[in-house]
Scaffold this motif. Sequence first.
Motif, PDB file in Angstrom:
ATOM      1  N   ALA A  57      69.338  98.736  82.789  1.00 53.84           N
ATOM      2  CA  ALA A  57      69.737  99.021  81.401  1.00 53.84           C
ATOM      3  C   ALA A  57      68.798  98.330  80.424  1.00 53.84           C
ATOM      4  CB  ALA A  57      71.176  98.564  81.166  1.00 53.84           C
ATOM      5  N   ALA A  58      68.379  97.098  80.760  1.00 51.30           N
ATOM      6  CA  ALA A  58      67.437  96.383  79.895  1.00 51.30           C
ATOM      7  C   ALA A  58      66.125  97.136  79.781  1.00 51.30           C
ATOM      8  CB  ALA A  58      67.196  94.980  80.444  1.00 51.30           C
ATOM      9  N   ASN A  59      65.630  97.663  80.892  1.00 54.01           N
ATOM     10  CA  ASN A  59      64.362  98.385  80.863  1.00 54.01           C
ATOM     11  C   ASN A  59      64.470  99.709  80.115  1.00 54.01           C
ATOM     12  OD1 ASN A  59      62.487  96.638  82.137  1.00 54.01           O
ATOM     13  ND2 ASN A  59      63.410  97.086  84.123  1.00 54.01           N
ATOM     14  N   ARG A  60      65.622 100.356  80.200  1.00 53.84           N
ATOM     15  CA  ARG A  60      65.797 101.585  79.416  1.00 53.84           C
ATOM     16  C   ARG A  60      65.719 101.277  77.920  1.00 53.84           C
ATOM     17  NH1 ARG A  60      69.609 102.699  83.503  1.00 53.84           N
ATOM     18  NH2 ARG A  60      71.332 101.941  82.211  1.00 53.84           N
ATOM     19  N   ALA A  61      66.371 100.195  77.526  1.00 54.66           N
ATOM     20  CA  ALA A  61      66.356  99.819  76.109  1.00 54.66           C
ATOM     21  C   ALA A  61      64.954  99.422  75.651  1.00 54.66           C
ATOM     22  CB  ALA A  61      67.333  98.678  75.859  1.00 54.66           C
ATOM     23  N   LEU A  62      64.168  98.821  76.543  1.00 51.86           N
ATOM     24  CA  LEU A  62      62.832  98.348  76.181  1.00 51.86           C
ATOM     25  C   LEU A  62      61.838  99.481  75.944  1.00 51.86           C
ATOM     26  CD1 LEU A  62      62.429  95.266  78.544  1.00 51.86           C
ATOM     27  CD2 LEU A  62      62.675  95.230  76.056  1.00 51.86           C
ATOM     28  N   ARG A  63      62.194 100.709  76.297  1.00 47.38           N
ATOM     29  CA  ARG A  63      61.280 101.831  76.076  1.00 47.38           C
ATOM     30  C   ARG A  63      60.935 102.011  74.601  1.00 47.38           C
ATOM     31  NH1 ARG A  63      64.620 106.052  79.923  1.00 47.38           N
ATOM     32  NH2 ARG A  63      64.060 105.104  81.947  1.00 47.38           N
ATOM     33  N   THR A  64      61.831 101.573  73.727  1.00 45.66           N
ATOM     34  CA  THR A  64      61.581 101.745  72.285  1.00 45.66           C
ATOM     35  C   THR A  64      60.862 100.551  71.670  1.00 45.66           C
ATOM     36  OG1 THR A  64      63.715 100.777  71.631  1.00 45.66           O
ATOM     37  CG2 THR A  64      63.679 103.142  72.108  1.00 45.66           C
ATOM     38  N   LEU A  65      60.592  99.530  72.465  1.00 40.70           N
ATOM     39  CA  LEU A  65      59.969  98.319  71.927  1.00 40.70           C
ATOM     40  C   LEU A  65      58.469  98.520  71.755  1.00 40.70           C
ATOM     41  CD1 LEU A  65      60.726  95.330  71.227  1.00 40.70           C
ATOM     42  CD2 LEU A  65      59.868  94.737  73.496  1.00 40.70           C
ATOM     43  N   PRO A  66      57.912  98.199  70.580  1.00 41.44           N
ATOM     44  CA  PRO A  66      56.459  98.303  70.406  1.00 41.44           C
ATOM     45  C   PRO A  66      55.716  97.425  71.409  1.00 41.44           C
ATOM     46  CG  PRO A  66      57.557  97.972  68.295  1.00 41.44           C
ATOM     47  CD  PRO A  66      58.590  97.749  69.357  1.00 41.44           C
ATOM     48  N   ALA A  67      54.589  97.906  71.871  1.00 37.37           N
ATOM     49  CA  ALA A  67      53.839  97.181  72.897  1.00 37.37           C
ATOM     50  C   ALA A  67      53.469  95.775  72.456  1.00 37.37           C
ATOM     51  CB  ALA A  67      52.573  97.969  73.260  1.00 37.37           C
ATOM     52  N   GLU A  68      53.163  95.606  71.158  1.00 41.40           N
ATOM     53  CA  GLU A  68      52.750  94.274  70.695  1.00 41.40           C
ATOM     54  C   GLU A  68      53.862  93.247  70.775  1.00 41.40           C
ATOM     55  OE1 GLU A  68      53.748  96.577  66.832  1.00 41.40           O
ATOM     56  OE2 GLU A  68      52.903  96.982  68.814  1.00 41.40           O
ATOM     57  N   ALA A  69      55.117  93.711  70.909  1.00 39.64           N
ATOM     58  CA  ALA A  69      56.248  92.785  70.987  1.00 39.64           C
ATOM     59  C   ALA A  69      56.594  92.394  72.412  1.00 39.64           C
ATOM     60  CB  ALA A  69      57.481  93.409  70.329  1.00 39.64           C
ATOM     61  N   PHE A  70      56.009  93.081  73.396  1.00 47.05           N
ATOM     62  CA  PHE A  70      56.444  92.850  74.773  1.00 47.05           C
ATOM     63  C   PHE A  70      56.222  91.424  75.266  1.00 47.05           C
ATOM     64  CE2 PHE A  70      56.462  93.234  79.398  1.00 47.05           C
ATOM     65  CZ  PHE A  70      57.699  93.862  79.566  1.00 47.05           C
ATOM     66  N   PRO A  71      55.172  90.702  74.842  1.00 50.19           N
ATOM     67  CA  PRO A  71      55.042  89.317  75.294  1.00 50.19           C
ATOM     68  C   PRO A  71      56.241  88.422  74.952  1.00 50.19           C
ATOM     69  CG  PRO A  71      52.965  90.072  74.410  1.00 50.19           C
ATOM     70  CD  PRO A  71      53.976  91.141  74.092  1.00 50.19           C
ATOM     71  N   ALA A  72      57.058  88.841  74.006  1.00 48.52           N
ATOM     72  CA  ALA A  72      58.253  88.055  73.671  1.00 48.52           C
ATOM     73  C   ALA A  72      59.379  88.259  74.658  1.00 48.52           C
ATOM     74  CB  ALA A  72      58.736  88.414  72.261  1.00 48.52           C
ATOM     75  N   VAL A  73      59.253  89.273  75.532  1.00 52.03           N
ATOM     76  CA  VAL A  73      60.318  89.549  76.501  1.00 52.03           C
ATOM     77  C   VAL A  73      59.822  89.551  77.938  1.00 52.03           C
ATOM     78  CG1 VAL A  73      61.563  90.926  74.794  1.00 52.03           C
ATOM     79  CG2 VAL A  73      60.102  92.073  76.435  1.00 52.03           C
ATOM     80  N   ALA A  74      58.521  89.556  78.164  1.00 51.80           N
ATOM     81  CA  ALA A  74      57.965  89.749  79.499  1.00 51.80           C
ATOM     82  C   ALA A  74      58.473  88.729  80.512  1.00 51.80           C
ATOM     83  CB  ALA A  74      56.435  89.691  79.430  1.00 51.80           C
ATOM     84  N   HIS A  75      58.740  87.521  80.057  1.00 51.92           N
ATOM     85  CA  HIS A  75      59.168  86.449  80.962  1.00 51.92           C
ATOM     86  C   HIS A  75      60.590  86.627  81.472  1.00 51.92           C
ATOM     87  CE1 HIS A  75      60.141  85.521  76.783  1.00 51.92           C
ATOM     88  NE2 HIS A  75      61.254  85.021  77.270  1.00 51.92           N
TER      89      HIS A  75
END
Length: 210
Positions: A167-185
């Motif tokens: 479910a977390a990964n489905r929601a992350l589809r809308t996240l801009p790529a530049e923001a992903f380092p804030a969640v990658a961990h």
Amino acid sequence: MADPATSLDDQVRAADPDRWLSSRFVGDAQARADLIALYAFEAELMSIPARVTQPLLAEMRYAWWREQMDGVFAGVARKGHPVLEALTDLVARRSLDRAPFDALIEAHIGRVHSEPHDLDAFYVGPMQAAVRVLAGAGHDDAVAEAGRVRGLNQVGRRDEAAALRPAANRALRTLPAEAFPAVAHAGLATGAPEPVKRLTLIWATLRGRI
């Protein structure tokens, strides 16, 4: 005299290596420094129970940090305190909301009194603030479940974290790529060697999935 930015970076690397590693994927130097300032604030809060032995003394230190938020959000930095100076500048430039900061401090106070972990205050709110640093407002819903995955992993509830990850990964589809380092961990395994974590983060960043 040491560069304050370098000092904060070293502080976060020692206190929170997972998020420090994730921050290496932020290409913009100012954005990366802003993220580190946010994480350094959290590192200061996390270190308090290790420095004092009595819950009342810990609560007094957290109350001090709560009072400092008045200055931070009024744009009046506490001179001579690198974390507060950096945080005050960050809050002003990135238009961050105060509520997650206050909630995090209150959650720490509850923790020293043996109250259950408030996972949203400890993990979701800070992750949402970090995303706002990198990509602006409007992405809170996209990262809420990822924050909960990280929180569940951190408190040892790994089966629950694994169940929530799709479910977390489905929601992350809308996240801009530049923001992903804030969640990658969020998907890092506790106790894994740093080289393994680096490879995991590279793969996660390429896919945009935790």
